[in-house]
Scaffold this motif. Structure first.
Motif, short mmCIF file in Angstrom:
data_model
loop_
_atom_site.label_atom_id
_atom_site.label_comp_id
_atom_site.label_asym_id
_atom_site.label_seq_id
_atom_site.Cartn_x
_atom_site.Cartn_y
_atom_site.Cartn_z
N VAL A 165 -3.50 13.79 10.46
CA VAL A 165 -2.87 15.02 10.92
C VAL A 165 -0.84 14.01 11.66
O VAL A 165 -0.52 14.19 11.12
CB VAL A 165 -2.38 15.97 11.10
N LEU A 166 -1.44 13.89 12.58
CA LEU A 166 -0.66 13.48 14.00
C LEU A 166 -0.62 11.91 14.00
O LEU A 166 0.52 11.68 13.90
CB LEU A 166 -1.79 13.13 15.67
N GLU A 167 -1.59 10.72 12.83
CA GLU A 167 -0.70 9.51 12.96
C GLU A 167 -0.76 8.99 12.08
O GLU A 167 0.13 8.27 12.07
CB GLU A 167 -2.03 8.61 13.71
N GLY A 168 -1.27 10.08 11.38
CA GLY A 168 -1.29 9.03 9.62
C GLY A 168 -2.18 7.66 9.29
O GLY A 168 -1.72 7.03 8.32
N THR A 169 -3.31 7.11 10.51
CA THR A 169 -3.46 5.90 10.59
C THR A 169 -4.61 6.24 10.29
O THR A 169 -5.29 5.52 11.04
CB THR A 169 -2.50 5.14 11.42
N LEU A 170 -5.69 7.21 10.05
CA LEU A 170 -6.80 7.77 9.90
C LEU A 170 -7.66 6.34 9.23
O LEU A 170 -7.25 5.92 8.33
CB LEU A 170 -7.63 8.75 8.83
N SER A 171 -8.23 5.37 10.21
CA SER A 171 -9.15 4.24 9.12
C SER A 171 -9.76 4.01 8.47
O SER A 171 -10.57 5.14 8.13
CB SER A 171 -9.10 2.89 10.23
N GLN A 172 -10.57 2.98 7.89
CA GLN A 172 -11.76 3.47 7.12
C GLN A 172 -13.03 3.40 8.41
O GLN A 172 -14.25 4.35 8.19
CB GLN A 172 -11.99 2.25 6.06
N GLU A 173 -12.85 3.09 9.28
CA GLU A 173 -13.67 3.04 10.09
C GLU A 173 -13.69 4.25 10.62
O GLU A 173 -14.76 5.04 10.89
CB GLU A 173 -13.70 2.07 11.24
N ASP A 174 -12.43 5.15 10.54
CA ASP A 174 -13.30 6.51 11.62
C ASP A 174 -13.24 7.36 10.26
O ASP A 174 -14.33 7.70 10.24
CB ASP A 174 -11.29 6.92 11.58
#
Length: 644
Positions: free
Chosen positions: A450-459
């Motif tokens: 929600v905050l960054e829009g950068t949730l990675s595959q690692e996350d």
């Protein structure tokens, strides 16, 4: 936190609190305690002990029939029964008046959740604790406990009422704060954040706390929960005009302090998700961050006995079809892959509805939350839970009969099936999980998305996929069960619901995070808050349905199988209580059971609950506004009174 001795502290605190409450009703606090208190470490601990059972409720105590968490009064364990106030489950009889939108503005001062007694106790402590002749580290430690509870209390109050008065001291009858307006939400939540940060700073590291007391990890978890709530509430409730970015960033800060310090619980039972909630302690559970345990023959509860009686001859609950439908199939894809309502293309693994086929080939957590007939619950014979010995006891189906599941989906999360525990009556020992690592992983994933829009595959591998792996998804057999960023499966059913019911767009990745949260935290009293912070109250208006009464199901419940055939071996015996359509059960046009079909409330029609946005906050009691005219009523409640 290992809480072997947790309830030993609670026992002492209960005795202290009972005595303390008695004299608080007669004398001002400062005239009783100040003369000979606040001098030793024991004084501080003893005072704070009285706050622990107020906030760390667990499964309650005694008969476990007390009502908790106003203004949503949960009778019994709030963990097990809190989802009554959501779209996850249905209770027998009529719906809670709060879900029907028929609750009115309370009259009496201090009612409806507008109570400040516990905060007064906390502020009383914070004004005096520094009188003790202790090191600054010890003073900060005990202040940290008080700030932890103050942050928790205010976070709940903001969830309920929005703007509330921010109080920094215990008040007397002539205190000017009693006649002040409510403090704006932005100021209150900044102060809540300050409180929880003080708790994080002051509380000891895990392993250095006294057994049974709060530590820094617990404070960071609560901080993450509070900050996710406020950050997302501000994002979706745009009418507030508040930016939630700071709170979402603080949520990530708290999560990062805990990532890697805990692991998800696993065992060799084949059902680790279900098993985790049936323990007597958390000695071997690396997932629990805060829990409540009980001490044999000293302090306990009757939750398991009450739970069994509710599912036998008292008010019970059943899961909704909408909740069941949200579980993925074993391949990590939804039950419908394409198409539109009425013309969906089904997942080949989805077997359709009727005779509990819909529970097959699904996310393994489904049958560890809602049991197949014959699993976990069998025909009662001396308390033995054994299909081979006893046979199948099919769920009772009746919209208004005690002990009925209503929907046909019996919930067995928190269910132990242990007659020894039931026979302990009010001395039950089943432990309760308040904070666990799985929720932290979900908070981290949501905040980052929600905050960054950068949730990675690692996350995603660290969070969502770790939860799926623990649940029992087979990534080798079904590679699609592993969530891949940018390759999220389509879900025409859920996407259509979101498009119709919400006033903002939900991305496929966020949809999967929300799905995972609903599934993983089901029946842990998180769903109502999620609906409120997501501005998703309209999801409560989705028609409440249960299982499909196919011809085979109707024959099963025809009355021909009401009594078990004792001439057959246990596994071949079965019992299904007779039901009559349009008398005991009511069906929609597609043959699905209707929840709350005969509601006494005019706005509930054929299992469809009403919703109005004024209900995102609750009303202030009339007497409070009479005594303090500067307390303006929350919008919409006065106008709605005429329609109830």
């Amino acid at each position: 936190m290992k809480l072997k001795n947790y309830l030993a502290i609670i026992c002492l605190s209960a005795a202290f609190t009972a005595c303390n409450d008695d004299f608080m009703e007669r004398y001002p606090l400062d005239q009783v305690i100040d003369e000979n208190f606040w001098t030793t470490e024991s004084d501080l601990k003893l005072y704070l002990n009285g706050l622990y059972p107020t906030y760390v409720i667990g499964h309650g105590d005694g008969w476990s029939q007390s009502k908790y968490i106003t203004p949503l009064p949960v009778t019994g364990s709030p963990l097990a029964y809190g989802d009554f106030y959501s779209d996850n489950c249905v209770r027998t009889g009529s719906e809670p008046i709060e879900l029907a939108g028929m609750n009115k503005i309370p009259t009496s001062a201090g009612s409806g959740g507008w109570s400040w007694t516990n905060l007064r106790k906390i502020n009383f402590f914070l004004e005096r604790y520094q009188r003790a002749q202790l090191s600054q580290d010890l003073l900060d430690r005990y202040a940290g406990e008080a700030y932890f509870f103050k942050a928790w209390d205010y976070y709940r109050k903001v969830l309920i009422f929005g703007d509330v008065p921010w109080l920094t001291r215990d008040l007397n009858v002539d205190s000017e704060e009693l006649y002040a307006p409510r403090t704006p939400r932005s100021e209150v939540m900044d102060s809540v954040l300050s409180c929880i940060n003080k708790a994080v700073a002051g509380l000891p590291e895990k392993g250095k706390e006294e057994n049974g007391r709060l530590n820094k990890d617990m404070a960071n978890f609560l901080k993450a929960r509070i900050c996710l709530f406020e950050g997302t509430y501000r994002k979706y409730h745009t009418e507030l005009g508040l930016d939630g970015s700071k709170f979402l960033q603080e949520c990530l800060t708290a999560c990062n302090a805990l990532l890697g310090k805990y692991t998800l619980y696993t065992d060799n039972s084949g059902e680790p998700y279900w098993k985790m909630f049936t323990a007597y302690n958390f000695d071997n559970n690396p997932e629990v961050i805060l829990g409540r345990t009980y001490i044999q023959d000293q302090f306990g509860h009757a939750f398991q006995r009450y739970y069994d009686q509710n599912n036998s001859n008292r008010q019970a609950m059943g899961a909704t079809r909408g909740f069941i439908d949200e579980y993925l199939c074993a391949d990590g894809r939804p039950i419908y892959l394409s198409g539109t309502e009425g013309h969906y293309e089904s997942n080949p693994l989805f077997e359709g509805y009727g005779m509990w086929k819909e529970l097959e080939n699904r996310d393994p957590r489904l049958t560890q939350t809602v049991c197949r007939p014959g699993e976990h619950v069998t025909i009662y014979e001396g308390g033995v839970v054994s299909l081979g010995q006893n046979g199948i006891n099919y769920p009772k189906l009746n919209y208004n009969t005690s002990g009925s599941t209503v929907t046909g989906y019996r919930i067995i999360k928190h269910w132990m099936g242990d007659m020894e525990e039931q026979d302990r009556v009010t001395n039950g020992l089943q432990a309760a999980i308040e904070f666990r690592y799985a929720e932290l992983l979900l908070m981290y994933a949501e905040a980052k998305c929600v905050l960054e829009g950068t949730l990675s595959q690692e996350d995603v591998d660290l969070t969502i996929n770790a939860l799926r792996k623990r649940a029992g998804f087979d990534f080798n057999k079904y590679p699609s069960a592993r969530l891949m960023v940018g390759q999220e499966p389509g879900d025409p059913r859920l996407d259509q619901i979101y498009a119709k019911k919400l006033d903002y767009e939900v991305s496929p990745l966020l949809r999967e995070i929300r799905r995972e949260r609903r599934i993983e935290l089901a029946m842990e009293n998180r769903r109502y808050e999620d609906l409120m912070r997501w501005k998703a109250g309209n999801l409560l208006t989705i028609p409440i349905r249960g299982t499909k009464m196919t011809d085979e199901m109707l024959e099963l419940y025809s009355g021909a199988h009401e009594k078990k055939d004792t001439s057959k071996p246990g596994a071949e015996r079965f019992s299904a209580t007779k039901v009559t359509v349009d008398k005991d059960i009511f069906l929609d046009e597609d043959g699905f059971l209707i929840g709350y079909p005969k509601s006494p409330y005019k706005h509930t029609i054929k299992g469809e609950l009403p919703w109005s946005d004024y209900r995102y906050v609750w009303p202030i009691p009339r007497e409070e506004i009479t005594m303090n005219p500067q307390l303006e009523q929350n919008k919409g409640w006065e106008e709605a009174e005429n329609d109830k």
